[in-house]
Design an enzyme around this catalytic site. Structure first.
Site, PDB file in Angstrom:
ATOM      1  CB  THR A 124      -0.655   0.280   1.184  1.00  0.00           C
ATOM      2  OG1 THR A 124      -1.418   1.013   1.284  1.00  0.00           O
ATOM      3  CG2 THR A 124      -0.161  -0.621   2.667  1.00  0.00           C
ATOM      4  CE1 TYR A 146      -3.767  -1.704   5.744  1.00  0.00           C
ATOM      5  CE2 TYR A 146      -3.157   0.474   4.250  1.00  0.00           C
ATOM      6  CZ  TYR A 146      -3.532  -1.058   4.198  1.00  0.00           C
ATOM      7  OH  TYR A 146      -3.751  -1.410   3.076  1.00  0.00           O
TER       8      TYR A 146
END
Length: 313
Positions: A124, A146
């Site tokens: 990501t 995250y």
């Protein structure tokens, strides 16, 4: 080729699995059908694949004995399964167990697959931090649990490539949108609230945030391009996304244009760790994988609105 897709019931995993099927591959999926959002939506994502004969195993990668559940004759592993996004409802333990422990268990299983040509980790842009505009060799500065745990997962995979135990690469995805986007994500929520005349919860100041809003089909183009390019991509990290930047406000206006109506905004407090700017630097993917995303923001939104209306309105 026989291909394992983890997180096959999710947004991008399901699209990738369908593309792999269309290319003639034998696809096997695994998903724990986490209740992070409505499980029925995930089962809807899987419906067409099940009808085409895809085997989908319901299993949690955090459980140690993956070798007794997953097949050992796979040629590729596409690893999408993760605790997604930045969410106030997700604890650090959720991110740690899903993104790090789950990935470590999958790696241990992958090392027992004698035919494995490539392990593809799905990363990501959150790995870069609050500003994600850099080439792949930029030092990461993740600003959320995250991002931190996805970076750790990525490095666990790349470690095995560096050690020569398996060929592997990681793909860092940028602001993916389109049909099947998760219900709490910006565009699905904008469309739902607009169609149902509900105010949209807009994080304070986020209307000026810049994003590489990338159509899921363009993302999948990049993902599947690694097949057959094992020597080129082994040990490498690639950014995948569009080079076109749009503000959140421009995204809102695109949805309003497609719906033909204004959407009321309800400003809520800022979200910790939210990125200020993402702009995909895809020079490396363009050069080595001939990656060339073309779908415009308005085209992406139209496709997502059509999907939403067909399934929920």
């Amino acid at each position: 080729m026989k291909i394992l897709v983890t997180g096959i019931a999710g947004f991008i995993g399901s699209h990738t699995a369908e593309r792999l099927l269309s290319l003639g591959h034998d696809v096997i999926g695994v998903d724990n059908f986490s209740p992070y959002y409505d499980v029925e939506l995930k089962r809807l994502n899987c419906k067409a694949m099940l009808e085409q004969g895809v085997t989908i195993l319901e299993h949690d990668l955090r459980e140690d004995d993956l070798s007794g559940v997953l097949p050992h004759d796979v040629d590729y592993i596409f690893h999408f399964a993760a605790q997604p996004g930045i969410s106030v409802t997700s604890t650090f333990e959720d991110y740690f167990s899903n993104n790090i422990i789950g990935t470590k268990n999958l790696i241990d299983y992958a090392l027992q697959c004698p035919n494995l040509k490539l392990f593809i980790n799905i990363g990501t842009s959150s790995i870069y931090g609050l500003e994600a505009t850099y080439p792949e060799d930029k030092a990461p500065k993740p600003a959320s649990h995250y991002g931190v745990t996805k970076l750790a997962a990525e490095q666990l995979v790349m470690q095995k490539s560096r050690e020569g135990h398996m060929k592997a690469c990681s793909l860092r995805l940028y602001s993916v949108i389109g049909p099947r986007e998760r219900p709490e994500k910006m565009y699905t929520k904008l469309i739902a609230n607009g169609l149902n005349d509900k105010p949209f919860p807009l994080y304070e100041g986020s209307q000026t945030h810049l994003r590489s809003f990338t159509y899921v089909g363009d993302i999948v183009d990049g993902i599947v391009s690694v097949i057959g390019n094992e020597t080129i991509v082994d040990g490498e990290i690639f950014n995948l996304g569009t080079e076109a930047e749009h503000t959140t406000q421009e995204g809102i206006e695109a949805v309003e244009e497609v719906l033909g109506k204004s959407i009321e905004m309800n400003v809520v407090p800022k979200r910790a760790g939210d990125q200020l700017r993402t702009k995909a630097n895809i020079d490396k993917a363009r050069k080595l994988l001939n990656y060339n995303p073309q779908t415009t923001l308005l085209e992406s939104v139209r496709s997502q609105v059509e999907w939403y209306k067909a399934n929920f309105k």
